[in-house]
Design a protein around this motif. Structure first.
Motif: not given
Length: 324
Positions: A110-111, A114, A118, A131, A137, A141, A196, A198, A218
């Protein structure tokens, strides 16, 4: 058939290698070389769900599915919110090849997706990160963003301030960046070049009024049509990209709710990251635009990661061979 556990997944699937794997499979998806159907989601009690995500990688000659449970209430309980497994089959013979820990794959891939977005969309000079969230996550991330941009400063926010402080302390000892806890979302994001989200939020936690021009976002937390992390003004004012158009128009509340409100039109999505990788989709138009990647997570991403892990496990003599 190989059984490959989470510890082995983490040893084999580095963030750097996973970013490369994700770029390849996203490009393949845009070209029809990777195929999947929409995930089937079975609602359980509360906000908990069980998901089935099947797919097929033509070039690799493998097919399979991820079965995953999503329990948002697990945050803070010591249990992960996402747990499951990825099954891998030989697409020519139907022979089962492997069952791979799905929690570890989900955390990393998942990261990595992203990070791929990015690399394409964030300004080259981006150096500050926010974040939102402090779970698995959030950790992955942070690592992924450090891989693709020269991040010097990062702020982290949590609804529980103590978690944000603990996260900042733990990550500061691991990474070469200034990582601090923010008392509010606005404080975390107001100077951020990259954001990000999350979180386990079902209602907006990030508002467009707080995001500076030129930022890249993201958004990966909300994955159902009636849930979102971003407010309407932010989505309406951003240049929106997705991992898969078919998934976004069925599952992404961050897109569907502003659409239902009339704040955006159906063509607000610029395109898929795979198309951007292949040069079929235009990227950032100016340094002042806000770019937004909405990631839902795809079966083909899990299969590509599982197949990479499987090949490496065979070469390194990892995993446990079992008979059905």
């Amino acid at each position: 058939m190989l059984m490959i556990n989470g510890k082995e997944v983490a040893e084999i699937l580095t963030m750097e290698s996973c970013i490369a794997v994700m770029e390849t499979v996203l490009a393949d998806l845009s070209e029809g070389e990777a195929v999947q159907s929409l995930r089937q989601v079975l609602p359980l009690e509360e906000r908990n769900v069980l998901g089935l995500m099947p797919g097929y990688l033509r070039r690799e000659g493998v097919a399979g599915a991820k079965i995953i449970s999503v329990f948002p209430g697990n945050h803070g309980s010591g249990l992960p919110s996402h747990q499951g497994m990825v099954s891998l089959f030989d697409a020519a013979t139907g022979v089962p090849l492997a069952i791979v820990d799905g929690q570890s794959i989900t955390a990393i891939r998942t990261a990595a997706v992203s990070a791929a977005a990015t690399k394409l969309l964030a300004r080259e000079e981006a150096e500050s990160l926010a974040v939102l969230g402090t779970g698995e996550q959030a950790r992955s991330h942070l690592e992924a963003m450090l891989q693709v941009r020269g991040i010097k400063r990062a702020k982290v926010w949590s609804r529980t301030p103590g978690k944000a402080r603990a996260f900042a302390d733990a990550m500061s000892s691991r990474w070469n960046a200034e990582i601090t806890a923010a008392l509010s979302v606005q404080d975390a994001v107001m100077d951020a070049d990259i954001i990000c989200t999350a979180t386990a939020a079902g209602e907006p936690v990030l508002h467009g009024a707080w995001v500076k021009p030129g930022a890249h976002i993201n958004a990966i937390g909300a994955c159902r049509a009636h849930e979102r992390e971003l407010d309407t003004a932010l989505v309406a004012g951003a240049r929106l990209y997705v991992d898969r158009l078919e998934s976004a128009v069925h599952e992404a509340g961050d897109y569907l709710i502003p659409l239902s409100e009339g704040a955006i039109t159906a063509d607000h999505i610029i395109g898929e990251i795979g198309g951007l990788l292949k040069g079929h989709v235009p990227g950032r138009g100016s340094s002042s635009e806000i770019t937004l990647f909405k990631g839902l997570g795809l079966a083909v991403q899990d299969l590509a990661a599982a197949f990479y892990i499987y090949k490496q496990a065979v070469a390194l003599n990892k995993g446990v061979e079992v008979s059905l």
